[in-house]
Design a protein around this motif. Structure first.
Motif, short mmCIF file in Angstrom:
data_model
loop_
_atom_site.label_atom_id
_atom_site.label_comp_id
_atom_site.label_asym_id
_atom_site.label_seq_id
_atom_site.Cartn_x
_atom_site.Cartn_y
_atom_site.Cartn_z
N ILE C 124 0.84 -1.21 0.00
CA ILE C 124 0.00 0.00 0.00
C ILE C 124 0.87 1.25 0.00
O ILE C 124 0.67 2.18 -0.79
N ALA C 127 2.76 1.83 -3.16
CA ALA C 127 1.85 2.47 -4.11
C ALA C 127 1.75 3.96 -3.81
O ALA C 127 1.77 4.80 -4.71
N LEU C 144 -3.39 14.04 -4.61
CA LEU C 144 -3.78 12.66 -4.89
C LEU C 144 -3.14 11.71 -3.89
O LEU C 144 -3.78 10.79 -3.37
N VAL C 147 -4.89 11.83 -0.57
CA VAL C 147 -6.14 11.06 -0.60
C VAL C 147 -5.83 9.57 -0.43
O VAL C 147 -6.47 8.86 0.36
N PHE C 148 -4.80 9.11 -1.13
CA PHE C 148 -4.44 7.70 -1.03
C PHE C 148 -3.88 7.38 0.36
O PHE C 148 -4.13 6.30 0.90
N ILE C 150 -4.80 8.59 3.12
CA ILE C 150 -5.93 8.45 4.04
C ILE C 150 -6.64 7.11 3.81
O ILE C 150 -6.84 6.32 4.73
N ILE C 151 -6.96 6.86 2.56
CA ILE C 151 -7.76 5.67 2.26
C ILE C 151 -6.95 4.39 2.52
O ILE C 151 -7.49 3.38 2.98
N GLY C 152 -5.64 4.47 2.27
CA GLY C 152 -4.77 3.32 2.53
C GLY C 152 -4.74 2.97 4.00
O GLY C 152 -4.81 1.80 4.38
N ILE C 154 -7.03 3.65 6.27
CA ILE C 154 -8.34 3.13 6.66
C ILE C 154 -8.44 1.63 6.33
O ILE C 154 -9.09 0.86 7.03
N ASP C 155 -7.77 1.24 5.25
CA ASP C 155 -7.85 -0.13 4.79
C ASP C 155 -7.11 -1.10 5.72
O ASP C 155 -7.45 -2.27 5.81
N ILE C 158 -8.93 -3.41 8.23
CA ILE C 158 -9.76 -4.41 7.54
C ILE C 158 -8.86 -5.52 7.01
O ILE C 158 -9.21 -6.69 7.05
#
Lengths: 232, 227, 228
Positions: C124, C127, C144, C147-148, C150-152, C154-155, C158
């Motif tokens: 992650i 990337a 960009l 944004v990644f 943050i979303i990375g 959060i993942d 999970i």
């Protein structure tokens, strides 16, 4: 009427626009000239509410009304050197798509009216990829005017047009002006579309270097002023 | 509310119409996914017994590989003729663009699944031990998770150079939980396990779907920002 | 104004002292573990590296949010630098883990939830760095990347949850944990954790400095090119 007040925009450490204010009253046609990188298209995108300025604000129409950005965008139409059209869709579908995004009622009648105006009624149900350049240009004008905007913003609209396209677009601009539309055109050409311009702004290094009316202005004068202002 | 939904469906319909008319990605996606199926079956020559073990993974991997092709097209279409600038100059909000596009991508992927799925059963001579209804639900919610993240990240990579190659590299690591859960759940249905044995996986997929529905809604504005 | 250089000096000094102490404790002081022998000492590097990696990625997450909120360049530099340091320490975890595993369980790699999560984490943030580097100097790409970032992050939980369930459904081959450390080992571990945390901040500052200098050079270059 469209007005930008104290607009600044930076990319990283580059100041693209430095505290710019422009006001275009209703029915006026203003051209913005300037070299590449002067911030012309950034200014246009900010006025079109597509891009957000770092500071400053944009006022469109009657400022006593409190408008949401969405409502304000309905008052603006953009004609660009890019067509903003989808090649797989028909002319009708393209106009319908943008009309719906503007949330228009009575869309069908409006589409027919605007397509008649640009003389593409016969091609209404043809897919856009079959269109010639000239047809594409006319359709992109129809697209920009579908929602009957008060303010028209033009982004280098003459780029890549042949003589026929140029005179067509000039006709459209004259028409818009006689309908008291507020027009701002970003351009780098001293001739194309300049006949009907009321006022010229010269933008250089993110600032307004000159602002003058075109009345009795000869094209040699314009070139001289431009080079004086931009060279320094 | 009605107005917002109308904007989302406008994007959704536009994308589907132009996609099915150009037939660019759907045809490629279906062909590619069938090709993978054929090549894998040659590469591994699975026996009857091993088929149940590898097939769920194979199904999902082939879906994701072919799905990537479609995702890459989604924003390429908007960059052509600068249409995205045209869209952004209208009153539509970025999250509405996202939802419309995600819905259209989902429909395309489901279309691919409907065509290729029966082929798996034929090529691999499979008989399903669990319930078909639950399998369909798993395929559906798993696809939703994939498409939600995929549509979001495709918007991200469409801004970058070499974006087509980049999308799988940034997408696959994030997909790991939903992919794993979907494969495990699918495999459980194939082998006919009882529902409570794989219910955690289904819940995991749903949680994943929910999180990656909310996150893009919060962050999509930043991907659509124009300089 | 003088405060920041002073703090930096204190940080660098204490990292140095703490590093020497940690090395002494690991290689001289703490007794060799009976069952596994010297190879167990990897533990003192493996665990702190994992901690630093998670800390680094948490910093990426927070700095990314701050960057999107404020658009202040410094947050982007913090996020990018922290991600670089984090990827390096994740790589250390991924290298030391198998060496340990080979000695402890006789196999290089197991799909243990923690190891699996770490591997995915590494991908992650690799990337993330690819996004960030794919067009240097372009401000949009920093957005960009944020944004990644943050979303990375959060993942990650999970991913961990999925990896854990995956392993409990499949047969668990190895019991990974040895709970209940003797006091000497615990003290050594704590000192190592402290050292690595300090080291993280040192590396973060250095990495930020490099990035800032790079940007300065880039700006000077483009200024110079404008003259032509």
């Amino acid at each position: 009427m469209i007005e930008g007040i104290n607009i600044s925009k930076t990319y990283g450490s580059k100041n693209v626009l430095r505290d710019i204010s422009v006001r275009i009253p209703m029915g006026e046609f203003v051209a913005v000239l300037g070299p590449n990188g002067a911030g012309k298209s950034t200014l246009l995108k900010i006025l079109a509410l597509i891009s957000k300025p770092d500071s400053g604000q944009v006022i469109i129409g009657d400022q006593s009304l409190i408008n949401t950005p969405g409502e304000l965008k309905r008052k603006i139409g953009i004609i660009s050197h890019s067509s903003f059209l989808y090649p797989e869709l028909t002319a009708y579908e393209n106009l319908q798509f943008f009309g719906r995004l503007y949330g228009m009622d009575n869309l069908e009648a409006q589409i027919i009216a605007v397509i008649k105006k640009v003389g593409l009624l016969l091609a209404l149900n043809e897919q856009v990829y079959t269109f010639s350049r000239g047809m594409l240009q006319r359709l992109s004008i129809a697209r920009a005017l579908i929602h009957n905007p008060e303010v028209i913003l033009l982004d280098e609209p003459f780029t890549g047009l042949d003589q026929h396209g140029i005179s067509l677009l000039q006709g459209v601009l004259r028409d818009l002006k006689s309908n008291h539309k507020t027009i701002l055109m970003v351009t780098h050409s001293f001739e194309d579309g300049m006949n009907d311009v009321d006022r010229i702004l010269i933008l250089n290094k993110g600032q307004i270097a000159a602002d003058f009316p075109t009345e009795n202005l000869l094209s040699e004068d314009l070139k001289r002023i431009y080079h004086e202002k931009v060279a320094c | 509310m009605g107005r917002e939904l109308a904007l989302i469906t406008t994007i959704f319909k536009k994308d589907l119409v132009s996609e099915f008319r150009a037939k660019e990605s759907v045809v490629t996606m279906v062909t590619f996914s069938v090709l993978i199926l054929v090549l894998f079956s040659m590469a591994f020559e699975p026996s009857r017994r091993t088929v149940e073990e590898i097939l769920p993974g194979l199904i999902w991997m082939s879906l994701i590989f072919s799905g990537i092709l479609g995702l890459n097209r989604t924003y390429a279409r908007e960059r052509f003729n600068d249409c995205l600038i045209g869209i952004l100059s209208t009153p539509i909000a970025p999250y509405q663009i996202y939802l419309g596009k995600a819905a259209s991508n989902l429909v395309q992927l489901l279309f691919v699944e409907i065509i290729t799925f029966p082929l798996y059963f034929i090529f691999y001579d499979l008989n399903l031990k669990g319930s078909l209804g639950i399998l369909i639900i798993i395929m559906l919610i798993g696809s939703v998770g994939f498409i939600l993240v995929g549509t979001f990240l495709a918007a991200l990579t469409s801004n970058l150079r070499a974006n087509e190659a980049l999308l799988p590299v940034i997408l696959f690591p994030l997909l790991m939980p939903v992919l794993l859960a979907a494969i495990e759940a699918t495999s459980a249905v194939f082998t006919g396990l009882s529902l409570d044995q794989y219910l955690p996986w289904i819940k995991l997929i749903l949680v994943y779907d929910l999180i990656f529905l909310v996150m893009p809604l919060l962050l999509f504005d930043y991907l659509m920002e124009v300089d | 104004m003088k405060l920041i250089p002073l703090l930096k000096k204190i940080l660098f000094g204490s990292t140095f002292v703490s590093m020497l102490t940690a090395l002494y404790l690991v290689f001289e002081w703490v007794p060799i573990e009976r069952q596994m022998g010297p190879v167990q000492k990897i533990f003192y590097f493996h665990v702190p590296s994992a901690w630093v990696a998670f800390l680094a990625f948490f910093v990426v997450f927070v700095a990314s949010i701050m960057y999107l909120k404020t658009k202040a360049e410094v947050y982007d530099i913090i996020a990018g630098s922290s991600a670089q340091v984090g990827v390096v320490f994740t790589a250390i975890v991924l290298i030391t883990g198998p060496i340990w595993g080979r000695a402890a369980w006789g196999t290089w790699w197991t799909w243990d939830p923690r190891l699996t999560t770490t591997l995915i984490l590494w991908f992650i943030y690799l990337a993330y760095l690819i996004i960030r580097n794919s067009a240097k100097g372009n401000e949009k790409n920093y957005r960009l990347a944020a944004v990644f970032g943050i979303i990375g992050f959060i993942d990650v939980p999970i991913v961990f949850m999925a990896a854990r369930w995956w392993r409990t459904i499949h047969p668990v081959v190895f019991e990974a944990d040895n709970i209940g450390l003797p006091p000497s080992m615990l003290i050594t571990l704590m000192v190592c954790l402290l050292t690595f945390t300090l080291l993280y901040f040192v590396l973060l500052l250095k990495s930020m400095k490099i990035e800032q200098v790079e940007r300065k050079i880039q700006n000077l270059k483009s200024e110079a090119l404008k003259a032509y």
